[in-house]
Design an enzyme around this catalytic site. Structure first.
Site, PDB file in Angstrom:
ATOM      1  N   TYR A 190       0.840  -1.194   0.000  1.00  0.00           N
ATOM      2  CA  TYR A 190       0.000   0.000   0.000  1.00  0.00           C
ATOM      3  C   TYR A 190       0.879   1.250   0.000  1.00  0.00           C
ATOM      4  CZ  TYR A 190      -3.979  -2.988   1.154  1.00  0.00           C
ATOM      5  OH  TYR A 190      -4.955  -3.966   1.118  1.00  0.00           O
ATOM      6  N   SER A 191       0.515   2.214  -0.835  1.00  0.00           N
ATOM      7  CA  SER A 191       1.232   3.488  -0.834  1.00  0.00           C
ATOM      8  C   SER A 191       0.989   4.199   0.488  1.00  0.00           C
ATOM      9  CB  SER A 191       0.740   4.378  -1.987  1.00  0.00           C
ATOM     10  OG  SER A 191       1.008   3.792  -3.237  1.00  0.00           O
TER      11      SER A 191
ATOM     12  N   CYS B 218      -0.689   8.148 -10.124  1.00  0.00           N
ATOM     13  CA  CYS B 218      -0.933   7.014  -9.242  1.00  0.00           C
ATOM     14  C   CYS B 218      -2.421   6.698  -9.205  1.00  0.00           C
ATOM     15  CB  CYS B 218      -0.432   7.322  -7.837  1.00  0.00           C
ATOM     16  SG  CYS B 218      -0.518   5.910  -6.700  1.00  0.00           S
TER      17      CYS B 218
ATOM     18  N   GLU C  30       2.792   4.927 -11.154  1.00  0.00           N
ATOM     19  CA  GLU C  30       2.507   3.770 -10.310  1.00  0.00           C
ATOM     20  C   GLU C  30       1.013   3.498 -10.414  1.00  0.00           C
ATOM     21  OE1 GLU C  30       2.691   3.644  -5.710  1.00  0.00           O
ATOM     22  OE2 GLU C  30       4.667   2.941  -6.375  1.00  0.00           O
TER      23      GLU C  30
ATOM     24  N   TYR D 228      -2.343   0.527 -11.245  1.00  0.00           N
ATOM     25  CA  TYR D 228      -2.754  -0.851 -11.008  1.00  0.00           C
ATOM     26  C   TYR D 228      -4.074  -1.134 -11.704  1.00  0.00           C
ATOM     27  CZ  TYR D 228      -4.768   2.081  -7.320  1.00  0.00           C
ATOM     28  OH  TYR D 228      -5.365   3.104  -6.628  1.00  0.00           O
TER      29      TYR D 228
END
Length: 369
Positions: free
Chosen positions: A150-151, A327, A367, A369
């Site tokens: 997790y960021s 992100c 970054e 996902y």
């Protein structure tokens, strides 16, 4: 010395050889020196003993040129002294939940929670890094669950300013599969259900891709969707809610946040306070896809909002002190590329190659996902 400014944390409800190759390896006679050395062969006499012969053979060949010296890379980001993988899956740090609050409205499509864990100064992370979480319990094979990354959503000082806590922004994952079964994400639900005082196993910190630039006068453009806001909250707290002897942000931070509904806007009040505090250094734009449209009537996704400032952003991106961070959901990446392709082409620039150069210069950081 570093201190945290008093600020309320408010949360809304790839060998081949060839003849030519071999020929090219023949040594030129003018580069060979000769001397006598013994060379042995099997004597053909009846004794069968080995006898010596002498022959002229090459013994001294010009050495190849030395390999070029490696150039030490100096990062533009805050990498000095960075810690990576201090805690690993087999030896995690066990912290405790200090706070866990839902920060999306009751009518939002899904729940997102802000949570704070103690680490007592043992996890010296930087803004832009991530930590791993190992949820309690076992998987269907009876083995411990694997970690999820997790960021980090807090600055290195943490939400309480004492560098002893780490914060995460987590969306609870619940969905229905093709068989009609309700599936719950293991780690997200574990985290969102944590109560203050509960233990949590943490690993890391990890990552260098999303670290902040060193330059305090930089232009930092941040695009985040949903919980992709996490690293940017950590950036912005350092910039606007804290005082540091060795860092004072004087550049421009421009945040684009994309969400489905206004009740899904994360940390809205905090960002608005930052804008009030530093109007010349912080710009803020929201993209609310289910409630907003552009002049063509198209849904306002983050790339749609960005398109409204495309020329301005392109001019910024051509400067050496502009850093672009993205992100969140992978889907937005293509939308951003589509915008940049046309802007670059208008100036005879190949966007894909230009983006490669930006990445090499650490100015394009993604970054998703």
């Amino acid at each position: 010395m570093t201190t945290a400014v008093t600020a309320a944390v408010s949360f809304p409800s790839t060998k081949t050889t060839s003849l030519s190759a071999r020929s090219s390896s023949v040594i030129s006679p003018d580069k060979i020196s000769y001397k006598k050395v013994p060379l042995y062969y099997r004597n053909v006499s009846a004794t069968g003993k080995m006898g010596p012969i002498r022959a002229q053979i090459a013994s001294d060949v010009e050495a190849p040129p030395p390999a070029p010296a490696k150039v030490e890379k100096h990062s533009k980001k805050m990498e000095e002294g960075i810690t990576v993988n201090k805690f690993k899956p087999k030896t995690p740090y066990v912290g405790r939940c200090l706070l866990n609050t839902k920060i999306t409205g009751d009518d939002a499509p899904g729940e997102t929670w802000h949570m704070v864990f103690s680490h007592e100064g043992e996890i010296p992370y930087r803004e832009g890094q991530s930590v791993g979480v190992i949820p309690d319990g076992e998987d269907k094979n009876g083995k411990p669950h694997k970690l999820r990354l997790y960021s980090i959503a807090s600055s290195a000082l943490g939400d309480f300013g004492d560098a002893k806590s780490v914060s995460l922004c987590v969306k609870r994952l619940i969905y229905t599969n093709d068989a009609g079964e309700t599936i719950k994400g293991v780690c997200s639900n574990f985290l969102c259900d944590l109560k203050p005082g509960a233990e949590v196993k943490l690993t890391g910190p990890v990552g260098k891709e999303m670290l902040m630039p060193k330059d305090p006068n930089a232009t930092i453009i941040m695009l985040g969707t949903g919980t992709g806001i996490a690293p940017f909250r950590s950036f912005l707290w350092k910039m606007f809610f804290e005082k540091h002897d060795d860092y004072k942000f004087n550049g421009l931070a421009w945040l684009f946040l994309g969400v489905p509904t206004s009740s899904s806007l994360l940390y809205k009040e905090e960002f608005e306070k930052m804008k009030e505090k530093a109007p010349d250094n912080f710009r803020l734009d929201f993209a609310v896809s289910r409630e907003q449209t552009n002049e063509k009537g198209e849904k306002m996704y983050i790339q749609t909002r960005m398109a409204q400032y495309a020329v301005e952003l392109w001019e910024m991106l051509k400067k050496d002190n502009t850093y672009f961070y993205m992100c969140g959901l992978k889907g937005m990446e293509k939308g951003i590329d589509d915008i940049m392709v046309s802007l670059a082409a208008a100036e005879g620039i190949d966007w894909i190659e230009y983006k490669r150069q930006l990445k090499k210069a650490e100015q394009w950081n993604v970054e998703v996902y």
